[in-house]
Write a protein that holds these residues in place. Structure first.
Motif, PDB file in Angstrom:
ATOM      1  N   LEU A   1       2.379 -14.505  11.443  1.00  0.00           N
ATOM      2  CA  LEU A   1       1.298 -14.706  10.525  1.00  0.00           C
ATOM      3  C   LEU A   1      -0.415 -15.731  11.655  1.00  0.00           C
ATOM      4  N   LEU A   2       0.650 -16.719  13.112  1.00  0.00           N
ATOM      5  CA  LEU A   2       0.029 -17.194  13.621  1.00  0.00           C
ATOM      6  C   LEU A   2      -1.323 -17.128  14.828  1.00  0.00           C
ATOM      7  N   TRP A   3      -0.915 -15.794  14.391  1.00  0.00           N
ATOM      8  CA  TRP A   3      -0.811 -14.640  15.504  1.00  0.00           C
ATOM      9  C   TRP A   3      -2.578 -13.908  15.109  1.00  0.00           C
ATOM     10  N   ILE A   4      -2.040 -13.734  13.736  1.00  0.00           N
ATOM     11  CA  ILE A   4      -3.292 -12.925  13.093  1.00  0.00           C
ATOM     12  C   ILE A   4      -4.216 -14.251  12.376  1.00  0.00           C
ATOM     13  N   THR A   5      -4.105 -15.226  12.269  1.00  0.00           N
ATOM     14  CA  THR A   5      -4.606 -16.536  12.678  1.00  0.00           C
ATOM     15  C   THR A   5      -5.887 -16.661  13.955  1.00  0.00           C
TER      16      THR A   5
ATOM     17  N   ILE B   1      -7.426 -21.541   7.155  1.00  0.00           N
ATOM     18  CA  ILE B   1      -7.252 -20.828   7.163  1.00  0.00           C
ATOM     19  C   ILE B   1      -5.733 -19.650   7.679  1.00  0.00           C
ATOM     20  N   PHE B   2      -4.463 -20.820   8.674  1.00  0.00           N
ATOM     21  CA  PHE B   2      -3.409 -20.497   8.882  1.00  0.00           C
ATOM     22  C   PHE B   2      -2.572 -20.155   7.065  1.00  0.00           C
ATOM     23  N   ALA B   3      -3.278 -21.874   6.856  1.00  0.00           N
ATOM     24  CA  ALA B   3      -2.384 -22.032   4.916  1.00  0.00           C
ATOM     25  C   ALA B   3      -2.598 -20.455   4.679  1.00  0.00           C
ATOM     26  N   ILE B   4      -3.761 -20.381   4.079  1.00  0.00           N
ATOM     27  CA  ILE B   4      -4.570 -18.475   3.139  1.00  0.00           C
ATOM     28  C   ILE B   4      -3.839 -17.548   3.477  1.00  0.00           C
ATOM     29  N   VAL B   5      -3.615 -17.535   5.196  1.00  0.00           N
ATOM     30  CA  VAL B   5      -3.160 -16.254   5.760  1.00  0.00           C
ATOM     31  C   VAL B   5      -1.204 -16.256   5.469  1.00  0.00           C
ATOM     32  N   ASN B   6      -1.049 -18.135   5.286  1.00  0.00           N
ATOM     33  CA  ASN B   6       0.745 -17.821   5.545  1.00  0.00           C
ATOM     34  C   ASN B   6       0.425 -17.182   3.649  1.00  0.00           C
TER      35      ASN B   6
ATOM     36  N   LEU C   1      -8.439 -13.535  13.608  1.00  0.00           N
ATOM     37  CA  LEU C   1      -8.940 -14.013  12.745  1.00  0.00           C
ATOM     38  C   LEU C   1     -10.407 -15.206  13.383  1.00  0.00           C
ATOM     39  N   THR C   2      -9.453 -15.904  14.184  1.00  0.00           N
ATOM     40  CA  THR C   2     -10.690 -17.146  14.316  1.00  0.00           C
ATOM     41  C   THR C   2     -11.528 -16.580  15.049  1.00  0.00           C
ATOM     42  N   HIS C   3     -10.771 -15.606  16.627  1.00  0.00           N
ATOM     43  CA  HIS C   3     -11.528 -15.180  17.757  1.00  0.00           C
ATOM     44  C   HIS C   3     -12.968 -14.534  18.134  1.00  0.00           C
ATOM     45  N   TRP C   4     -13.022 -13.957  16.430  1.00  0.00           N
ATOM     46  CA  TRP C   4     -14.968 -13.819  16.322  1.00  0.00           C
ATOM     47  C   TRP C   4     -15.930 -14.557  16.864  1.00  0.00           C
ATOM     48  N   TRP C   5     -15.345 -15.645  16.283  1.00  0.00           N
ATOM     49  CA  TRP C   5     -16.477 -16.694  16.493  1.00  0.00           C
ATOM     50  C   TRP C   5     -16.121 -17.473  17.623  1.00  0.00           C
ATOM     51  N   ASN C   6     -16.665 -18.472  18.323  1.00  0.00           N
ATOM     52  CA  ASN C   6     -16.725 -19.010  19.553  1.00  0.00           C
ATOM     53  C   ASN C   6     -15.451 -20.025  19.359  1.00  0.00           C
ATOM     54  N   TRP C   7     -15.410 -20.487  18.144  1.00  0.00           N
ATOM     55  CA  TRP C   7     -14.244 -21.471  18.311  1.00  0.00           C
ATOM     56  C   TRP C   7     -13.055 -20.914  17.244  1.00  0.00           C
ATOM     57  N   GLY C   8     -12.013 -21.847  17.353  1.00  0.00           N
ATOM     58  CA  GLY C   8     -10.885 -21.489  16.604  1.00  0.00           C
ATOM     59  C   GLY C   8      -9.301 -21.276  17.582  1.00  0.00           C
ATOM     60  N   LEU C   9      -8.773 -20.309  16.719  1.00  0.00           N
ATOM     61  CA  LEU C   9      -7.319 -21.071  17.412  1.00  0.00           C
ATOM     62  C   LEU C   9      -7.177 -19.953  18.536  1.00  0.00           C
ATOM     63  N   ARG C  10      -6.683 -19.645  20.043  1.00  0.00           N
ATOM     64  CA  ARG C  10      -6.230 -19.488  20.869  1.00  0.00           C
ATOM     65  C   ARG C  10      -5.172 -18.641  20.902  1.00  0.00           C
ATOM     66  N   VAL C  11      -4.129 -17.865  20.913  1.00  0.00           N
ATOM     67  CA  VAL C  11      -2.798 -17.663  21.151  1.00  0.00           C
ATOM     68  C   VAL C  11      -2.574 -16.505  22.605  1.00  0.00           C
ATOM     69  N   GLU C  12      -1.768 -16.735  23.062  1.00  0.00           N
ATOM     70  CA  GLU C  12      -2.400 -15.988  24.224  1.00  0.00           C
ATOM     71  C   GLU C  12      -0.756 -14.682  24.598  1.00  0.00           C
ATOM     72  N   SER C  13      -0.180 -14.829  24.480  1.00  0.00           N
ATOM     73  CA  SER C  13       1.145 -13.936  24.120  1.00  0.00           C
ATOM     74  C   SER C  13       1.408 -13.774  22.226  1.00  0.00           C
ATOM     75  N   PHE C  14       1.548 -13.089  21.932  1.00  0.00           N
ATOM     76  CA  PHE C  14       2.586 -13.075  20.436  1.00  0.00           C
ATOM     77  C   PHE C  14       3.682 -13.551  20.736  1.00  0.00           C
ATOM     78  N   TRP C  15       4.670 -13.618  21.961  1.00  0.00           N
ATOM     79  CA  TRP C  15       6.190 -14.344  22.150  1.00  0.00           C
ATOM     80  C   TRP C  15       5.444 -15.583  22.372  1.00  0.00           C
ATOM     81  N   TRP C  16       4.652 -16.775  22.828  1.00  0.00           N
ATOM     82  CA  TRP C  16       3.733 -17.448  22.576  1.00  0.00           C
ATOM     83  C   TRP C  16       3.605 -18.252  21.129  1.00  0.00           C
TER      84      TRP C  16
END
Length: 130
Positions: free
Chosen positions: A83-87, A48-53, A90-105
């Protein structure tokens, strides 16, 4: 074949970014959460990250071209974080995937992922025949 190698390198880089305790980037595996599910989740998130990128990143880089010139390319750190934040979004709609706490992290994690991708890309680059 290059896309698959890129996805595996991205998955490894995302996994390394999640190992650093200071970064608040996590990967939540889909149920039941065993090792195989974790690896598959990393591969799916990396794809997903590669496609978003590829899609959104290209558009943003074309639109932000004057900013690249103005900042001597440093805006790419912020764009990669976006782009990582967008990824993650996109994956937060499910119960699995990537979680980023804040934009700067996400920007810091994207910088780490970029460095790992660059190093492994140099090592694993296919050699051209002469």
């Amino acid at each position: 074949m290059r896309f698959l190698i890129r996805v595996v390198i991205n998955a490894f880089a995302i996994w390394v970014a999640t190992l650093i305790p200071v970064l608040t980037v996590t990967v939540i595996a889909f149920p039941p959460g065993d090792t195989l599910q974790f690896v598959l989740t990393l591969l799916i998130v990396a794809a997903i990250f590669a496609i978003v990128n590829t899609i959104i990143g290209t558009i943003i880089k074309i639109v932000a071209f004057p900013l690249y010139i103005l900042t001597l390319g440093l805006i790419s750190l912020v764009i990669n974080g976006l782009l990582l934040w967008i990824t993650a979004w996109l994956t937060h709609w499910w119960n699995w995937g990537l979680r980023v706490e804040s934009f700067w992290w996400g920007v810091v994690a994207a910088l780490l992922i970029t460095v790992i991708n660059w190093i492994l890309g140099i090592i694993l680059r296919p050699q051209r025949r002469r």
